[in-house]
Design a protein around this motif. Structure first.
Motif, PDB file in Angstrom:
ATOM      1  N   VAL A   1      -1.025  11.841  -8.304  1.00 47.32           N
ATOM      2  CA  VAL A   1       0.296  12.460  -8.284  1.00 47.32           C
ATOM      3  C   VAL A   1       0.456  13.250  -6.988  1.00 47.32           C
ATOM      4  CG1 VAL A   1       1.854  14.059  -9.466  1.00 47.32           C
ATOM      5  CG2 VAL A   1       0.208  12.703 -10.797  1.00 47.32           C
ATOM      6  N   GLY A   2       1.472  12.895  -6.193  1.00 50.56           N
ATOM      7  CA  GLY A   2       1.675  13.606  -4.944  1.00 50.56           C
ATOM      8  C   GLY A   2       3.056  13.389  -4.361  1.00 50.56           C
ATOM      9  N   ASP A   3       3.373  14.171  -3.323  1.00 50.26           N
ATOM     10  CA  ASP A   3       4.724  14.129  -2.745  1.00 50.26           C
ATOM     11  C   ASP A   3       4.798  13.318  -1.456  1.00 50.26           C
ATOM     12  OD1 ASP A   3       3.238  16.348  -1.453  1.00 50.26           O
ATOM     13  OD2 ASP A   3       5.077  16.518  -0.287  1.00 50.26           O
ATOM     14  N   GLN A   4       3.652  12.803  -0.978  1.00 52.26           N
ATOM     15  CA  GLN A   4       3.693  12.087   0.298  1.00 52.26           C
ATOM     16  C   GLN A   4       3.185  10.646   0.197  1.00 52.26           C
ATOM     17  OE1 GLN A   4       2.733  13.840   4.070  1.00 52.26           O
ATOM     18  NE2 GLN A   4       2.530  15.859   3.144  1.00 52.26           N
TER      19      GLN A   4
ATOM     20  N   MET B   1      -5.768   2.872  -7.771  1.00 52.50           N
ATOM     21  CA  MET B   1      -5.257   3.743  -8.832  1.00 52.50           C
ATOM     22  C   MET B   1      -3.754   3.574  -9.019  1.00 52.50           C
ATOM     23  SD  MET B   1      -7.417   7.114  -7.757  1.00 52.50           S
ATOM     24  CE  MET B   1      -9.202   7.147  -8.003  1.00 52.50           C
ATOM     25  N   PHE B   2      -3.257   4.073 -10.150  1.00 52.64           N
ATOM     26  CA  PHE B   2      -1.827   4.165 -10.408  1.00 52.64           C
ATOM     27  C   PHE B   2      -1.306   5.314  -9.526  1.00 52.64           C
ATOM     28  CE2 PHE B   2       1.961   5.243 -12.931  1.00 52.64           C
ATOM     29  CZ  PHE B   2       2.367   4.003 -13.412  1.00 52.64           C
ATOM     30  N   THR B   3      -0.125   5.159  -8.936  1.00 52.14           N
ATOM     31  CA  THR B   3       0.354   6.222  -8.037  1.00 52.14           C
ATOM     32  C   THR B   3       1.748   6.692  -8.437  1.00 52.14           C
ATOM     33  OG1 THR B   3       1.039   4.480  -6.491  1.00 52.14           O
ATOM     34  CG2 THR B   3      -1.033   5.592  -6.024  1.00 52.14           C
ATOM     35  N   ILE B   4       1.892   8.009  -8.525  1.00 50.32           N
ATOM     36  CA  ILE B   4       3.169   8.608  -8.923  1.00 50.32           C
ATOM     37  C   ILE B   4       3.665   9.523  -7.802  1.00 50.32           C
ATOM     38  CG2 ILE B   4       4.398   9.989 -10.632  1.00 50.32           C
ATOM     39  CD1 ILE B   4       2.165   9.302 -12.653  1.00 50.32           C
ATOM     40  N   LEU B   5       4.797   9.146  -7.232  1.00 49.96           N
ATOM     41  CA  LEU B   5       5.401   9.950  -6.167  1.00 49.96           C
ATOM     42  C   LEU B   5       6.383  10.943  -6.780  1.00 49.96           C
ATOM     43  CD1 LEU B   5       5.693  10.213  -2.992  1.00 49.96           C
ATOM     44  CD2 LEU B   5       7.707   8.734  -3.230  1.00 49.96           C
ATOM     45  N   VAL B   6       6.207  12.235  -6.458  1.00 51.28           N
ATOM     46  CA  VAL B   6       7.161  13.255  -6.911  1.00 51.28           C
ATOM     47  C   VAL B   6       8.004  13.696  -5.725  1.00 51.28           C
ATOM     48  CG1 VAL B   6       5.623  14.086  -8.741  1.00 51.28           C
ATOM     49  CG2 VAL B   6       5.601  15.224  -6.520  1.00 51.28           C
TER      50      VAL B   6
ATOM     51  N   MET C   1       0.818  -1.211   0.000  1.00 50.92           N
ATOM     52  CA  MET C   1       0.000   0.000   0.000  1.00 50.92           C
ATOM     53  C   MET C   1       0.857   1.268   0.000  1.00 50.92           C
ATOM     54  SD  MET C   1      -3.260  -0.046  -0.107  1.00 50.92           S
ATOM     55  CE  MET C   1      -3.703  -1.483  -1.039  1.00 50.92           C
ATOM     56  N   PHE C   2       2.086   1.128   0.485  1.00 47.84           N
ATOM     57  CA  PHE C   2       2.970   2.294   0.601  1.00 47.84           C
ATOM     58  C   PHE C   2       3.870   2.490  -0.618  1.00 47.84           C
ATOM     59  CE2 PHE C   2       2.575   1.122   5.265  1.00 47.84           C
ATOM     60  CZ  PHE C   2       1.565   2.049   5.495  1.00 47.84           C
ATOM     61  N   TYR C   3       3.832   1.532  -1.537  1.00 48.29           N
ATOM     62  CA  TYR C   3       4.715   1.635  -2.702  1.00 48.29           C
ATOM     63  C   TYR C   3       4.042   2.359  -3.864  1.00 48.29           C
ATOM     64  CZ  TYR C   3       7.823  -1.835  -0.544  1.00 48.29           C
ATOM     65  OH  TYR C   3       8.675  -2.504   0.279  1.00 48.29           O
ATOM     66  N   PRO C   4       4.712   3.406  -4.374  1.00 54.33           N
ATOM     67  CA  PRO C   4       4.171   4.065  -5.562  1.00 54.33           C
ATOM     68  C   PRO C   4       4.375   3.188  -6.806  1.00 54.33           C
ATOM     69  CG  PRO C   4       6.292   5.029  -4.965  1.00 54.33           C
ATOM     70  CD  PRO C   4       5.965   4.011  -3.907  1.00 54.33           C
ATOM     71  N   SER C   5       3.543   3.365  -7.809  1.00 53.51           N
ATOM     72  CA  SER C   5       3.744   2.666  -9.076  1.00 53.51           C
ATOM     73  C   SER C   5       4.992   3.195  -9.763  1.00 53.51           C
ATOM     74  CB  SER C   5       2.542   2.870  -9.995  1.00 53.51           C
ATOM     75  OG  SER C   5       1.328   2.718  -9.302  1.00 53.51           O
ATOM     76  N   LEU C   6       5.290   4.464  -9.489  1.00 53.68           N
ATOM     77  CA  LEU C   6       6.377   5.141 -10.189  1.00 53.68           C
ATOM     78  C   LEU C   6       6.893   6.301  -9.322  1.00 53.68           C
ATOM     79  CD1 LEU C   6       7.425   4.906 -13.202  1.00 53.68           C
ATOM     80  CD2 LEU C   6       5.899   6.819 -13.692  1.00 53.68           C
ATOM     81  N   ILE C   7       8.208   6.571  -9.411  1.00 51.08           N
ATOM     82  CA  ILE C   7       8.779   7.730  -8.720  1.00 51.08           C
ATOM     83  C   ILE C   7       9.421   8.640  -9.765  1.00 51.08           C
ATOM     84  CG2 ILE C   7      10.460   8.540  -7.008  1.00 51.08           C
ATOM     85  CD1 ILE C   7      10.251   5.841  -5.613  1.00 51.08           C
ATOM     86  N   VAL C   8       9.100   9.920  -9.724  1.00 53.52           N
ATOM     87  CA  VAL C   8       9.712  10.885 -10.645  1.00 53.52           C
ATOM     88  C   VAL C   8      10.233  12.082  -9.848  1.00 53.52           C
ATOM     89  CG1 VAL C   8       8.256  10.220 -12.609  1.00 53.52           C
ATOM     90  CG2 VAL C   8       7.524  12.084 -11.113  1.00 53.52           C
TER      91      VAL C   8
ATOM     92  N   ILE D   1       6.200  13.862 -15.874  1.00 52.10           N
ATOM     93  CA  ILE D   1       4.970  13.138 -16.195  1.00 52.10           C
ATOM     94  C   ILE D   1       4.472  13.640 -17.544  1.00 52.10           C
ATOM     95  CG2 ILE D   1       2.635  12.573 -15.419  1.00 52.10           C
ATOM     96  CD1 ILE D   1       3.667  13.273 -12.532  1.00 52.10           C
ATOM     97  N   THR D   2       4.761  12.860 -18.561  1.00 50.91           N
ATOM     98  CA  THR D   2       4.443  13.255 -19.932  1.00 50.91           C
ATOM     99  C   THR D   2       3.205  12.496 -20.420  1.00 50.91           C
ATOM    100  OG1 THR D   2       5.820  11.484 -20.803  1.00 50.91           O
ATOM    101  CG2 THR D   2       6.882  13.619 -20.451  1.00 50.91           C
ATOM    102  N   THR D   3       2.627  12.977 -21.495  1.00 50.50           N
ATOM    103  CA  THR D   3       1.458  12.300 -22.056  1.00 50.50           C
ATOM    104  C   THR D   3       1.855  10.904 -22.570  1.00 50.50           C
ATOM    105  OG1 THR D   3       1.855  13.458 -24.144  1.00 50.50           O
ATOM    106  CG2 THR D   3       0.236  14.405 -22.655  1.00 50.50           C
TER     107      THR D   3
END
Ligand SMILES: [Mg+2]
Length: 167
Positions: free
Chosen positions: A115-118, A131-136, A4-11, A17-19
């Motif tokens: 998309v979020g930082d936390q 959902m797909f999760t992207i950590l910035v 639950m704590f792992y993002p799908s992707l880290i950028v 985050i491109t189209t």
């Protein structure tokens, strides 16, 4: 450690985050955090960087919704120039607001990226909603005491996440 704590992707930042990236992952809409994701916490209005990036996503046909734990006044003022769907006092990491956002956008949860930082609000809540999760990376390192405290645990999660990826 719970997945639950792992993002799908880290950028590094929203600019990464491109189209193309969204298309590759069958994402049709984005849920965006404001503070330390789109702008630094003390910035009241959407700046050039945030506006440009959001416009590039929107003009490519993607739906976008702000989901923030901040008060209505903060979210409304920030959204003034962007005019996106927006939910305030979202109570992340509870999944309710995320699911509401995908309904507003007319999308299935599986086709939405958060998309979020936390980790403990954005990633955890997005994962709960399926959902797909992207950590910035957070824009500003100066953060409140409670967030600083959470960052200690985030570091541990990210270490395990990185170890798992290598192993
Ligand atoms: Mg944030």
């Amino acid at each position: 450690m719970s997945k639950m704590f792992y993002p799908s992707l880290i950028v590094d930042s929203i600019r990464d985050i491109t189209t193309e990236l969204l298309a590759e992952n069958t994402i049709k809409g984005l849920i965006l955090d404001i503070d330390n994701t789109l702008v630094a916490n003390h910035v009241a209005e959407a700046d050039e960087n945030a506006i440009e990036w959001v416009e590039s996503i929107k003009s490519a046909g993607y739906k976008v919704c702000i989901v923030s734990n901040a008060a209505k006044s903060r979210v409304t003022r920030f959204n003034d120039k962007l005019q996106l769907y927006a939910l305030h006092r979202a109570m992340k990491p509870m999944a309710g607001a995320f699911k509401k956002a995908s309904r507003m956008m007319g999308l299935k949860n599986a086709n939405v990226a958060v998309v979020g930082d936390q980790i403990f609000t954005d990633v955890c809540g997005g994962n709960r909603a399926g959902m797909f999760t992207i950590l910035v990376k957070p824009i500003d390192r100066k953060e409140g005491k409670f967030v600083q405290f959470k960052r200690i645990f985030e570091k541990r999660v990210l270490k395990r996440y990185a170890d798992k990826r290598q192993g």
